[in-house]
Structures are given as C-alpha cells and as structure tokens.
Design a protein around this motif. Structure first.
Motif, PDB file in Angstrom:
ATOM      1  N   UNK A 285      42.620  36.243  28.258  1.00  0.00           N
ATOM      2  CA  UNK A 285      43.745  35.816  29.083  1.00  0.00           C
ATOM      3  C   UNK A 285      44.188  36.904  30.069  1.00  0.00           C
ATOM      4  N   UNK A 286      43.294  37.845  30.360  1.00  0.00           N
ATOM      5  CA  UNK A 286      43.608  38.925  31.287  1.00  0.00           C
ATOM      6  C   UNK A 286      43.450  38.454  32.732  1.00  0.00           C
ATOM      7  N   UNK A 287      44.178  37.410  33.070  1.00  0.00           N
ATOM      8  CA  UNK A 287      44.053  36.781  34.391  1.00  0.00           C
ATOM      9  C   UNK A 287      45.146  37.329  35.307  1.00  0.00           C
ATOM     10  N   UNK A 288      44.739  37.826  36.476  1.00  0.00           N
ATOM     11  CA  UNK A 288      45.657  38.420  37.434  1.00  0.00           C
ATOM     12  C   UNK A 288      45.867  37.485  38.636  1.00  0.00           C
ATOM     13  N   UNK A 289      46.998  37.603  39.334  1.00  0.00           N
ATOM     14  CA  UNK A 289      47.168  36.843  40.571  1.00  0.00           C
ATOM     15  C   UNK A 289      46.015  37.110  41.538  1.00  0.00           C
ATOM     16  N   UNK A 290      45.506  36.050  42.134  1.00  0.00           N
ATOM     17  CA  UNK A 290      44.380  36.161  43.045  1.00  0.00           C
ATOM     18  C   UNK A 290      43.030  35.902  42.412  1.00  0.00           C
ATOM     19  N   UNK A 309      49.724  33.831  38.338  1.00  0.00           N
ATOM     20  CA  UNK A 309      50.444  34.512  37.275  1.00  0.00           C
ATOM     21  C   UNK A 309      51.323  33.542  36.516  1.00  0.00           C
ATOM     22  N   UNK A 310      51.748  33.940  35.315  1.00  0.00           N
ATOM     23  CA  UNK A 310      52.609  33.100  34.476  1.00  0.00           C
ATOM     24  C   UNK A 310      51.997  31.732  34.210  1.00  0.00           C
ATOM     25  N   UNK A 311      50.667  31.694  34.119  1.00  0.00           N
ATOM     26  CA  UNK A 311      49.990  30.445  33.769  1.00  0.00           C
ATOM     27  C   UNK A 311      49.939  29.418  34.890  1.00  0.00           C
ATOM     28  N   UNK A 338      38.900  24.059  31.158  1.00  0.00           N
ATOM     29  CA  UNK A 338      38.778  25.428  31.646  1.00  0.00           C
ATOM     30  C   UNK A 338      37.364  25.957  31.434  1.00  0.00           C
ATOM     31  N   UNK A 339      36.774  26.559  32.483  1.00  0.00           N
ATOM     32  CA  UNK A 339      35.385  27.029  32.403  1.00  0.00           C
ATOM     33  C   UNK A 339      35.241  28.529  32.594  1.00  0.00           C
ATOM     34  N   UNK A 340      36.307  29.212  32.983  1.00  0.00           N
ATOM     35  CA  UNK A 340      36.208  30.657  33.163  1.00  0.00           C
ATOM     36  C   UNK A 340      36.922  31.144  34.402  1.00  0.00           C
ATOM     37  N   UNK A 341      37.075  32.452  34.481  1.00  0.00           N
ATOM     38  CA  UNK A 341      37.779  33.081  35.594  1.00  0.00           C
ATOM     39  C   UNK A 341      36.921  34.215  36.158  1.00  0.00           C
ATOM     40  N   UNK A 342      36.941  34.353  37.473  1.00  0.00           N
ATOM     41  CA  UNK A 342      36.217  35.437  38.141  1.00  0.00           C
ATOM     42  C   UNK A 342      37.192  36.231  39.009  1.00  0.00           C
ATOM     43  N   UNK A 343      36.973  37.526  39.049  1.00  0.00           N
ATOM     44  CA  UNK A 343      37.818  38.399  39.881  1.00  0.00           C
ATOM     45  C   UNK A 343      37.004  38.889  41.067  1.00  0.00           C
ATOM     46  N   UNK A 344      37.492  38.556  42.253  1.00  0.00           N
ATOM     47  CA  UNK A 344      36.832  38.975  43.486  1.00  0.00           C
ATOM     48  C   UNK A 344      37.556  40.201  44.018  1.00  0.00           C
TER      49      UNK A 344
END
Length: 349
Positions: A285-290, A309-311, A338-344
């Motif tokens: 759950x280490x998801x950041x804005x953007x 942020x904030x879900x 939900x399938x995953x998150x990527x950070x660009x």
C-alpha cells in the motif's frame, strides 16, 4: 498567408521605386525591432473548445513540431489559422492564397502532404493544410533561430517566423529582422495577442515534486468528457468519437499528465497495458500521489487512474462519464479489480 505581403509590396512599391533592387527597397521600408522587445509566447496545449472539432487533432499533432522548432505549439497554430482564414477550409484571398492555412499556389508544392491518406495533397483539405502549416512553421522557426544565432537576424524567433509565413523568408532575411511592412506587423501582432485564447489552462504549481505535478495536471481537466482514444501529450482530442467531442480516455489522461509534469521528457504509450510496463512496481500500500493505478475491468490491465492519496484517484472512467475523482481503495468494485501500481519518475538531468 505565405508570401501575401511581399506580393502586395512588390505591386504597390514598384510604381514609386521602379528599378530599385529588393534589398534596397526593403532597406528603405524596414524598421528593426528594439532589442529589448519581450520574447513572444508560443503558447502551449490547445484549448480544444476554441477551435472547430474536426480540426482539433490535426492542430495538436501539427503543433507538436520536433527538436528543430521548440517554440511551435498547437495554440500558436490555432491562432495563426484564425488570423489566416477564420478556420474556413474553402477560403481564397484576393491574391490567390488558398484554404484554411492560406498557402499561395507557388508555396504549397514545397510543403504539400497527403496527411489524411485520401490520395490527394490539397491546400483545401484541412488535414493536409494544417499539417503543411506545422511543417512550414517548424522550418521557419529553425531558420529564425539560426539567423539570430549567426547575427544575420535580430528579434524574436516566433515573431520572425510568423513574419516569414506572411511576407516570405527572403523578405525577413533582407530586412535582417521584422520588416516594417504594415500588413506583416499587424499580422504578427494579432496572432501573438490571440495565442492565449487558444491555450489550455495551465495547472498551478504543485507541491510534492513530480507526483504532485502529475496530480495537478490531471485535475485541471476534471469534468472533461470521456472519449475513447482521446487525449495526447497536449490535451484532450476527439479520438475515435464520431461526434467530434474532445476528451480523454483513461490512458490518454495519464500520458498527458506525465508529459506535462515532466516538462515534456516523459512520453507514455497510449495503450494501458503498455503503460503498465513503464516505471517501477509499487509494493503493498506504499502508493504515492502521482502513481499510476491499474485495474482489470474489461480485460487484464484495461483501466488506469492516477493516485491522489488517501485512497483516492482521478481517472477518465468510461463513455458517458467525465474525468472525476473516486475513493477507489474503499470501494469493493475497484479493490476486487485492482491489478497493481507503477511509479513513473523523470530521468535526472
């Protein structure tokens, strides 16, 4: 229109200054720009609602330019088209300039292109003419920049390129800058003043680094219609929508936000599955804005949104909806898919 003012000068001045060479004639009529004249803005992303829907995509693509003409923009081309023809693809001027971009018959063959693949390159075909206009302006901007660099021209590259489009490149070169031709100067002034009217709203500066800028870029288009295939680096487009409405699909919104937030250094592919291959995976759950959040809706990796942020996330959901914010992390519909998150992240300079 390309070359029109030079045609009029040649016709009108010849009666008074018969026999003078062109360079001397222009030397008599030229008044160089002051060196402290502020640089002209070239605008930016197109404000789609300001131009007729059938021309939006062509203006956006033609205004993207390339490395030779960084000042070129969709907004600049739109303002120029408005001045040239009022977006009338059948326009013909008193001196014979043709079509939406008002190409003179002698100039058209150099820049002619069959942009829409219909088998004919015509100045009366808006797709062909707008694409040719972009190519021509790109070349003129490059010539202006080279002239300023080597000292043969003075002034601002955007003003010089517009002047060259109107009175001819030889006219500007002979003048060593912006010619003191009334029609040409009025043409340049009107277009530069109108650029802001065709430029999409600029998101305010955001905190939170690159991710924050991604968020702000996307939020600037809240309420914009969903359009299948819509959106590119410069804003909403008509995509495959037969109604001519400009908007974003889910991946069109993300590629726009990443491009704008990175200052044009990140160009994501449009296909959602391909976007999932970009950047780095985010664990747990280490998801950041953007960050880009992916879902399996109509198939694997068929939808993407931008984490706030904030879900919460902002996304372009589906036909009939608009760009909106949803609380995805507490909604069973989204969490089940939900399938995953990527950070660009942008490359370091």
């Amino acid at each position: 229109m390309p070359g029109r003012a030079l045609t009029l000068i040649a016709a009108g001045a010849a009666a008074v200054l018969v026999g003078l060479p062109l360079t001397l004639l222009l030397a008599v009529t030229v008044l160089h720009d002051r060196t402290d004249t502020p640089a002209a803005t070239a605008g930016g992303p197109l404000r789609a609602a300001a131009v007729p829907a059938p021309y939006q995509d062509w203006i956006i693509v033609a205004g993207a330019g390339d490395d030779r003409c960084p000042p070129l923009s969709p907004a600049l081309l739109a303002a120029q088209l408005a001045q040239e023809s009022g977006f009338n693809p059948r326009a013909v001027s008193a001196v014979g300039a043709q079509g939406i971009a008002q190409f003179m018959p002698g100039t058209w063959p150099t820049w002619a292109v069959d942009a829409d693949g219909n088998g004919t390159a015509s100045p009366f075909d808006p797709a062909d003419a707008i694409t040719a206009q972009g190519r021509f302006m790109c070349a003129l901007l490059a010539d202006a920049a080279d002239g300023i660099a080597d000292g043969s021209l003075t002034g601002d590259p955007v003003r010089l390129a517009l002047a060259a489009y109107n009175c001819g490149l030889s006219c500007v070169r002979a003048a060593g800058g912006l010619p003191a031709i009334g029609e040409t100067r009025d043409y340049v002034t009107r277009i530069i003043a109108a650029v802001a009217d065709y430029t999409a709203p600029t998101p305010p500066p955001a905190s939170g680094g690159f991710g924050g800028r991604v968020v702000v870029a996307a939020q600037a288009w809240t309420g914009t219609p969903y359009v299948w295939g819509g959106g590119n680096e410069f804003g909403p487009t008509t995509g495959t929508d037969s109604t001519g409405v400009a908007g974003f699909d889910c991946s069109g919104l993300t590629l726009y936000a990443a491009y704008q937030a990175s200052g044009g250094t990140i160009r994501l592919p449009h296909y959602t599955g391909d976007q999932y291959q970009q950047g780095t995976p985010v664990a747990g759950d280490d998801i950041h804005p953007g960050d880009l959040i992916f879902f399996d809706i109509d198939g694997p990796l068929s939808h993407v949104g931008i984490a706030l942020g904030n879900g919460q996330m902002i996304h372009a959901p589906r036909t009939g909806k608009t760009v909106e914010t949803v609380a995805w992390a507490t909604d069973p519909y989204w969490t089940a898919r939900y399938a995953g998150t990527r950070r660009i992240t942008p490359s370091e300079p």
